[in-house]
Enzyme design. Structure first.
Site, PDB file in Angstrom:
ATOM      1  CG  ASP A   1     -41.536 -15.289 -45.498  1.00  0.00           C
ATOM      2  OD1 ASP A   1     -41.241 -15.427 -44.302  1.00  0.00           O
ATOM      3  OD2 ASP A   1     -42.709 -15.153 -45.898  1.00  0.00           O
TER       4      ASP A   1
ATOM      5  CG  ASP B   1     -39.336 -10.176 -49.023  1.00  0.00           C
ATOM      6  OD1 ASP B   1     -40.555 -10.024 -48.824  1.00  0.00           O
ATOM      7  OD2 ASP B   1     -38.840 -11.248 -49.419  1.00  0.00           O
TER       8      ASP B   1
END
Length: 182
Positions: free
Chosen positions: A10, A8
């Protein structure tokens, strides 16, 4: 078949300041380059899978996202790390403007981005891992058959239920240096 580390963005790669859209807002998580270099040296393809509803909400556009992504990839390259690919979902089923306001199969917790990468790069999901900071990341990884699901604590506040959705919980991606050995 290859193995991949699905990342992922952020909260895993960079500090989640909310709708990051330009380099001046992008703050790398401590140790991210070392951890990713380690994973790469172990034979993992590094594939970013990121929900980007800020596009659908009109906070920034796809061109701005691609410019930031090119900048991010260049930062990795400068540290001896190659990101194999970056997949993103600009959609949101409610809080977006047309044409982005759809219930799609790519927005995590749906597995669409991971499945697309698995197909494109002939990845064995059983040998792969997902590093995310939300339950939705773990749900997407589970639905895609990813063998090792890791939540990192460098992003969101996580409930016990969130943590139970993962196989492992790490303080940050930097823990990969000690915890990924094969």
């Amino acid at each position: 078949m290859q193995k991949a580390a699905f990342l992922d963005r952020d909260g895993v790669i960079n500090v989640d300041h909310g709708y990051v859209s330009e380099p001046s807002q992008f703050e790398f998580i401590d140790g991210v380059f070392d951890a990713c270099r380690h994973l790469q040296q172990l034979g993992y393809l590094l594939i970013v899978v990121t929900n980007q509803s800020g596009i659908g909400r009109g906070y920034y556009n796809e061109q701005q996202f691609h410019e930031l992504t090119d900048w991010m990839k260049a930062q990795f390259e400068a540290h001896g790390v190659t990101l194999t690919d970056v997949f993103f979902c600009p959609h949101h089923p409610v809080n977006a403007k047309p044409p982005y306001q759809i219930d799609c199969d790519c927005r995590k917790p749906a597995p669409g981005m991971l499945l697309e990468a698995i197909h494109k790069y002939q990845i064995d999901p059983n040998q792969s891992l997902m590093l995310g900071d939300k339950k939705a990341d773990m749900q997407a990884a589970k639905a895609a058959g990813v063998g090792r699901k890791v939540l990192v604590l460098s992003g969101q506040s996580l409930t016990a239920e969130d943590q139970a959705s993962a196989d492992e919980v790490w303080p940050s991606i930097q823990a990969a240096l000690e915890l990924v050995t094969n």
